[in-house]
Scaffold this active site. Structure first.
Site, PDB file in Angstrom:
ATOM      1  N   ARG A 127       0.909   2.072  -2.977  1.00 54.16           N
ATOM      2  CA  ARG A 127       0.240   3.105  -2.198  1.00 54.16           C
ATOM      3  C   ARG A 127       0.521   4.486  -2.777  1.00 54.16           C
ATOM      4  O   ARG A 127       1.668   4.831  -3.054  1.00 54.16           O
ATOM      5  CB  ARG A 127       0.702   3.050  -0.735  1.00 54.16           C
ATOM      6  N   THR A 131      -2.388  10.282  -0.992  1.00 53.96           N
ATOM      7  CA  THR A 131      -3.657   9.902  -0.360  1.00 53.96           C
ATOM      8  C   THR A 131      -3.503   8.747   0.621  1.00 53.96           C
ATOM      9  O   THR A 131      -4.418   8.472   1.403  1.00 53.96           O
ATOM     10  CB  THR A 131      -4.678   9.487  -1.427  1.00 53.96           C
ATOM     11  N   ASP A 225       9.260  -5.645   7.045  1.00 56.40           N
ATOM     12  CA  ASP A 225       8.826  -5.631   5.644  1.00 56.40           C
ATOM     13  C   ASP A 225       9.224  -6.946   4.973  1.00 56.40           C
ATOM     14  O   ASP A 225      10.404  -7.233   4.800  1.00 56.40           O
ATOM     15  CB  ASP A 225       9.456  -4.446   4.906  1.00 56.40           C
ATOM     16  N   ASP A 228      11.340  -6.519   1.614  1.00 57.32           N
ATOM     17  CA  ASP A 228      12.684  -5.972   1.819  1.00 57.32           C
ATOM     18  C   ASP A 228      13.598  -6.989   2.487  1.00 57.32           C
ATOM     19  O   ASP A 228      14.786  -7.094   2.142  1.00 57.32           O
ATOM     20  CB  ASP A 228      12.619  -4.708   2.679  1.00 57.32           C
TER      21      ASP A 228
END
Length: 246
Positions: A127, A131, A225, A228
């Site tokens: 990502r 933006t 996540d 993670d």
């Protein structure tokens, strides 16, 4: 009256299945007690990294088997005692497993253990912090991928941004949407709708349809996540999940 635990569990197994077709006609949710049990451990915020990895790998094995089975074709089986309808496995040499780095690699390796002669492709999408949109950093596809059945692997389908970018990379290499089966663990209405609108030919096989995305684009109730928790890169010492503080 109050529902028994067994009735509540049965309801949780079935609740996602009826609505998934209205969100994406090419999507399918796997429902079984094994999937629910494994996911329950993975979702639990108290689950340690060691347990998370063990249960995630077990779920990946089921999802990999079911994914390969979606490529099988019908056949008549002659048994020692008669005949019955069955399925013929797809030629695994005609499959390309594509993972969206990094968590997709966990699922990809589960497929490769079952199909060691399958081809492998990698797509790295991250990502853009300015933006908040996905950005392609790297892709490595085998030659002739347009002639192969593609298993796209990524455990989480949230907004659909990364998946759609990966699908576009594959389409630019000549892969038809109808040749892509997207394997994932958790999805949500927003992700299913995004793929239905922009990649309607892609099939999706997931183990759970969750309620929604939160303001940070995390799936709710979700599991946190995925990468993670699996790789131990963050969240444990911070107390977000796990009970051993490691």
């Amino acid at each position: 009256g109050t529902l028994s635990f067994k009735e509540q569990l049965l309801g949780s197994l079935l609740m996602a299945a009826p609505g998934v077709g209205s969100l994406n006609a090419r999507a399918e949710v796997l429902s079984s007690r094994a999937v629910t049990m494994l996911l329950s451990v993975m979702r639990d915020r108290s689950t340690t990294q060691q347990l998370y990895v063990v249960y995630a790998d077990r779920l990946m094995n089921i999802l990999a088997e079911e994914g390969l089975a979606r490529l099988a074709t019908g056949r008549q089986v002659v048994t020692p005692c008669g005949e019955c309808p069955g399925l013929a496995p797809h030629d695994t040499g005609g499959i390309c497993c594509v993972d969206i780095v990094r968590s997709g690699g966990i699922l990809l390796e589960a497929v490769r253990r079952l199909a060691p002669d399958s081809k492998t492709a990698k797509i790295l999408i991250q990502r853009d912090e300015e933006t908040a949109k996905p950005k392609l950093f790297y892709s490595k596809l085998p030659p002739g991928i347009d002639k192969l059945s593609v298993l796209l692997c990524d455990p989480m389908l949230a907004t659909g941004g990364s998946a759609l970018m990966a699908i576009q990379v594959l389409k630019e290499a000549g892969v038809k949407e109808e040749s892509i089966l997207f394997l994932n663990v958790l999805t949500c209405p927003e992700g299913l709708r995004a793929l239905a609108e922009k990649a309607p030919g892609v099939r999706i096989l997931t183990t759970a349809l969750d309620e929604r995305l939160d303001e940070n684009s995390f799936i709710v109730p979700g599991l946190g996540d995925f990468g993670d928790r699996y790789y131990g890169t963050s969240g444990y010492a911070e107390g977000l999940w796990g009970t051993d503080g490691r």
